[in-house]
Design an enzyme around this catalytic site. Structure first.
Site, mmCIF file in Angstrom:
data_model
loop_
_atom_site.group_PDB
_atom_site.id
_atom_site.type_symbol
_atom_site.label_atom_id
_atom_site.label_comp_id
_atom_site.label_asym_id
_atom_site.label_seq_id
_atom_site.Cartn_x
_atom_site.Cartn_y
_atom_site.Cartn_z
ATOM 1 N N PHE A 157 -6.434 -10.757 9.076
ATOM 2 C CA PHE A 157 -5.991 -12.144 9.216
ATOM 3 C C PHE A 157 -5.471 -12.417 10.623
ATOM 4 O O PHE A 157 -5.857 -13.403 11.268
ATOM 5 C CB PHE A 157 -4.925 -12.425 8.155
ATOM 6 C CG PHE A 157 -4.196 -13.726 8.319
ATOM 7 C CD1 PHE A 157 -4.880 -14.918 8.437
ATOM 8 C CD2 PHE A 157 -2.805 -13.751 8.331
ATOM 9 C CE1 PHE A 157 -4.206 -16.126 8.581
ATOM 10 C CE2 PHE A 157 -2.116 -14.945 8.465
ATOM 11 C CZ PHE A 157 -2.817 -16.136 8.589
ATOM 12 N N ARG A 192 0.250 0.180 7.249
ATOM 13 C CA ARG A 192 0.442 0.092 5.803
ATOM 14 C C ARG A 192 1.472 -1.006 5.594
ATOM 15 O O ARG A 192 2.613 -0.896 6.042
ATOM 16 C CB ARG A 192 0.953 1.408 5.217
ATOM 17 C CG ARG A 192 1.006 1.399 3.686
ATOM 18 C CD ARG A 192 1.468 2.735 3.126
ATOM 19 N NE ARG A 192 1.206 2.830 1.698
ATOM 20 C CZ ARG A 192 2.077 2.463 0.742
ATOM 21 N NH1 ARG A 192 3.260 1.998 1.072
ATOM 22 N NH2 ARG A 192 1.765 2.596 -0.531
ATOM 23 N N TYR A 196 9.280 -0.221 4.145
ATOM 24 C CA TYR A 196 8.400 -0.799 5.159
ATOM 25 C C TYR A 196 9.172 -1.089 6.445
ATOM 26 O O TYR A 196 8.757 -0.694 7.542
ATOM 27 C CB TYR A 196 7.771 -2.081 4.617
ATOM 28 C CG TYR A 196 6.991 -2.854 5.657
ATOM 29 C CD1 TYR A 196 5.773 -2.383 6.129
ATOM 30 C CD2 TYR A 196 7.465 -4.070 6.153
ATOM 31 C CE1 TYR A 196 5.045 -3.095 7.076
ATOM 32 C CE2 TYR A 196 6.752 -4.783 7.093
ATOM 33 C CZ TYR A 196 5.544 -4.297 7.556
ATOM 34 O OH TYR A 196 4.842 -5.000 8.493
#
Length: 325
Positions: free
Chosen positions: A12, A79, A148
């Protein structure tokens, strides 16, 4: 003419970064995970070099062909944060790609004579919320709250260490939620709800949240590949205008030519109801604050977001109406 390699070029954000680099006169080398990703990138019809397949990013990635005769790298592949995590050890899974994979890329880039690496980190390095405090900026002490965000912070530290040991210049960008045509995730879900005309209990929400349009993010990333004032910098970036979740829904609805059906449910009742269903995180994303101060990147690089917030959100709504309805 500089040659810039872009990891995650078919994604994207990646496709927009490639367009922004081409507009600045750069030669772009798109890097893809596999043949399917390479074919998807070719479908965009951009004037770039042929995609180079690098495989999965980790400690065994061979970057030699990807980095040959490259002047700069924009590292987007990662990731990413997921809502329904399946890994037995999420932090370790994030570290494998986001930390150790990034370390190998940076060391390989330095060995290949690459001049600069622009790393797309995350505002999650700063934390999850600015409710009750001032905006996040690059001057804040990092305080990641999930695996994350922790992995992105550890990657930042690793890159700074490599830059101090080698000739590789490093620039780190921390964006918030990215919006624009082709978006997925929570924003796509929100547009689906708006398009169906469902009443949303967000009319009383008066929070403030920063976003960044995908073209604005691509523009600043392309700028950072060669701007002298970007060397060694960490930048928090945004569109420069913050919205409530209710305002966001109204702008999306306008782009979709729909009516925003916002029910003014008191925020405490909304919090209680979501808490009953173990959705406290959903409440924080819908009603909490997450505001970013982008003044440093604007002043240091003389940068202004090329796409205004209203235009970007209306365009995204129009894309959904055109492609999804």
């Amino acid at each position: 003419m500089s040659r810039v390699a872009v990891t995650g070029a078919d994604g994207f954000v990646g496709r927009h970064v490639c367009r922004a680099l081409i507009a600045r006169g750069a030669m772009v080398r798109p890097l893809a995970r596999d043949q399917e990703c390479a074919d998807r990138f070719r479908s965009f019809g951009l004037n770039t070099e042929a995609p180079v397949i690098v495989g999965d990013i980790g400690v065994d990635t061979d970057w030699s062909a990807a980095l040959d005769a490259v002047d700069a790298v924009v590292h987007l592949a990662a990731r990413v944060h997921v809502m329904n995590e399946t890994a037995a050890d999420p932090l370790e899974a994030f570290r494998e790609v986001n930390v150790r994979g990034t370390q190998l890329l940076a060391r390989s880039a330095a060995a290949a004579g690459v001049g600069r690496l622009v790393f797309v980190s995350s505002i999650k390095v700063n934390g999850e919320s600015t409710t009750g405090r001032g905006p996040f900026s690059e001057r804040d002490e990092p305080a990641p709250e999930d695996p994350y965000g922790q992995s992105k912070y550890e990657a930042e530290l690793a890159l700074k260490a490599i830059a101090s040991e080698t000739s590789l210049e490093v620039t780190i960008i921390r964006p918030p939620l990215v919006h624009g045509p082709g978006v997925g995730g929570n924003l796509l879900t929100l547009m689906k709800l708006v398009s169906r005309g469902l009443p949303l209990p967000l009319g009383a929400v008066r929070n403030r949240r920063s976003l960044i349009h995908v073209e604005n993010l691509a523009d600043v990333l392309a700028l950072c590949t060669d701007h002298p004032n970007a060397v060694g910098a960490v930048f928090t970036v945004s569109d420069g205008m913050d919205l409530s979740t209710a305002d966001l829904v109204r702008r999306l609805a306008e782009g979709m030519e729909k009516t925003a059906r916002l029910v003014p449910v008191p925020v405490l009742l909304l919090k209680l109801c979501l808490g009953v269903f173990c959705k406290a995180g959903v409440y924080d994303r819908l009603a909490g604050d997450l505001v970013i101060d982008p003044s440093t990147v604007m002043m240091q690089l003389n940068w202004e977001p090329p796409v205004p917030v209203d235009d970007g959100l209306k365009t995204m709504g129009a894309w959904y109406r055109r492609e999804r309805l």
